[in-house]
Scaffold this motif. Sequence first.
Motif, PDB file in Angstrom:
ATOM      1  N   VAL A   9       0.758  -1.128   0.201  1.00 26.23           N
ATOM      2  CA  VAL A   9       0.025  -0.293   0.139  1.00 26.23           C
ATOM      3  C   VAL A   9       1.199   1.151   0.221  1.00 26.23           C
ATOM      4  O   VAL A   9       2.053   1.326   0.442  1.00 26.23           O
ATOM      5  CB  VAL A   9      -0.804   0.288   1.294  1.00 26.23           C
ATOM      6  CG1 VAL A   9      -2.114  -1.047   0.948  1.00 26.23           C
ATOM      7  CG2 VAL A   9      -0.353   0.321   2.857  1.00 26.23           C
ATOM      8  N   ILE A  11       0.200   5.335   0.961  1.00 25.16           N
ATOM      9  CA  ILE A  11      -0.689   6.284   1.957  1.00 25.16           C
ATOM     10  C   ILE A  11       0.703   7.522   2.016  1.00 25.16           C
ATOM     11  O   ILE A  11       1.474   8.003   2.686  1.00 25.16           O
ATOM     12  CB  ILE A  11      -0.906   6.073   3.504  1.00 25.16           C
ATOM     13  CG1 ILE A  11      -1.033   4.513   3.586  1.00 25.16           C
ATOM     14  CG2 ILE A  11      -1.890   7.570   4.337  1.00 25.16           C
ATOM     15  CD1 ILE A  11      -1.565   3.829   4.839  1.00 25.16           C
ATOM     16  N   ARG A  43     -13.383  -0.157   4.212  1.00 24.29           N
ATOM     17  CA  ARG A  43     -13.736   0.347   3.388  1.00 24.29           C
ATOM     18  C   ARG A  43     -13.394   1.598   2.681  1.00 24.29           C
ATOM     19  O   ARG A  43     -13.256   2.110   1.102  1.00 24.29           O
ATOM     20  CB  ARG A  43     -14.958   1.602   3.712  1.00 24.29           C
ATOM     21  CG  ARG A  43     -16.813   0.572   4.262  1.00 24.29           C
ATOM     22  CD  ARG A  43     -17.790   1.844   5.039  1.00 24.29           C
ATOM     23  NE  ARG A  43     -16.658   2.090   6.071  1.00 24.29           N
ATOM     24  CZ  ARG A  43     -17.246   2.839   6.966  1.00 24.29           C
ATOM     25  NH1 ARG A  43     -18.255   3.051   6.737  1.00 24.29           N
ATOM     26  NH2 ARG A  43     -16.759   2.915   8.386  1.00 24.29           N
ATOM     27  N   ASP A  44     -11.783   1.655   2.326  1.00 26.68           N
ATOM     28  CA  ASP A  44     -10.904   2.721   2.597  1.00 26.68           C
ATOM     29  C   ASP A  44     -10.139   2.008   2.020  1.00 26.68           C
ATOM     30  O   ASP A  44      -8.454   2.660   1.482  1.00 26.68           O
ATOM     31  CB  ASP A  44     -10.585   3.633   3.813  1.00 26.68           C
ATOM     32  CG  ASP A  44     -11.584   4.811   4.104  1.00 26.68           C
ATOM     33  OD1 ASP A  44     -13.046   4.559   3.416  1.00 26.68           O
ATOM     34  OD2 ASP A  44     -11.585   5.050   5.252  1.00 26.68           O
ATOM     35  N   TYR A  46      -8.608  -0.094  -0.743  1.00 23.50           N
ATOM     36  CA  TYR A  46      -8.592  -0.710  -2.328  1.00 23.50           C
ATOM     37  C   TYR A  46      -8.406   1.490  -2.707  1.00 23.50           C
ATOM     38  O   TYR A  46      -7.818   0.780  -3.311  1.00 23.50           O
ATOM     39  CB  TYR A  46     -10.111  -0.215  -2.572  1.00 23.50           C
ATOM     40  CG  TYR A  46     -10.191  -2.449  -2.017  1.00 23.50           C
ATOM     41  CD1 TYR A  46      -9.643  -3.273  -3.260  1.00 23.50           C
ATOM     42  CD2 TYR A  46     -11.191  -2.599  -1.314  1.00 23.50           C
ATOM     43  CE1 TYR A  46      -9.615  -4.576  -2.864  1.00 23.50           C
ATOM     44  CE2 TYR A  46     -11.368  -3.902  -0.957  1.00 23.50           C
ATOM     45  CZ  TYR A  46     -10.963  -4.822  -1.709  1.00 23.50           C
ATOM     46  OH  TYR A  46     -11.197  -6.516  -1.479  1.00 23.50           O
ATOM     47  N   ASP A  47      -8.048   2.359  -1.776  1.00 21.25           N
ATOM     48  CA  ASP A  47      -7.742   3.552  -2.245  1.00 21.25           C
ATOM     49  C   ASP A  47      -6.572   3.683  -2.022  1.00 21.25           C
ATOM     50  O   ASP A  47      -6.015   4.269  -2.830  1.00 21.25           O
ATOM     51  CB  ASP A  47      -8.322   4.651  -1.151  1.00 21.25           C
ATOM     52  CG  ASP A  47      -9.669   4.782  -1.811  1.00 21.25           C
ATOM     53  OD1 ASP A  47     -10.327   4.374  -3.049  1.00 21.25           O
ATOM     54  OD2 ASP A  47     -10.054   5.455  -0.528  1.00 21.25           O
ATOM     55  N   TYR A  48      -5.935   2.353  -1.160  1.00 23.08           N
ATOM     56  CA  TYR A  48      -4.448   2.962  -1.308  1.00 23.08           C
ATOM     57  C   TYR A  48      -2.700   1.639  -1.038  1.00 23.08           C
ATOM     58  O   TYR A  48      -2.482   1.578  -1.220  1.00 23.08           O
ATOM     59  CB  TYR A  48      -4.350   2.588   0.117  1.00 23.08           C
ATOM     60  CG  TYR A  48      -4.509   3.819   1.031  1.00 23.08           C
ATOM     61  CD1 TYR A  48      -4.413   4.665   1.029  1.00 23.08           C
ATOM     62  CD2 TYR A  48      -6.029   3.769   2.033  1.00 23.08           C
ATOM     63  CE1 TYR A  48      -5.088   6.309   1.715  1.00 23.08           C
ATOM     64  CE2 TYR A  48      -6.677   4.906   2.280  1.00 23.08           C
ATOM     65  CZ  TYR A  48      -5.885   6.407   2.570  1.00 23.08           C
ATOM     66  OH  TYR A  48      -6.581   7.169   2.776  1.00 23.08           O
TER      67      TYR A  48
END
Length: 50
Positions: A9, A11, A43-44, A46-48
């Motif tokens: 990931v 960030i 919920r978050d 997959y953004d990273y």
Amino acid sequence: MSDLIGREVKIGDKEGEITNVLGIGYEVTFFNVADGRVFIDVRDIYDYLV
């Protein structure tokens, strides 16, 4: 949920990998030990993913 363990990931400018499943989210351990760990909600995540 455990199928993402080991995935890389990013960030911001910090990179790490998913190391654990914690309830409704994931623990990310950064490659730079000084950056530590962070919790990311399921919920978050997959953004990273890289």
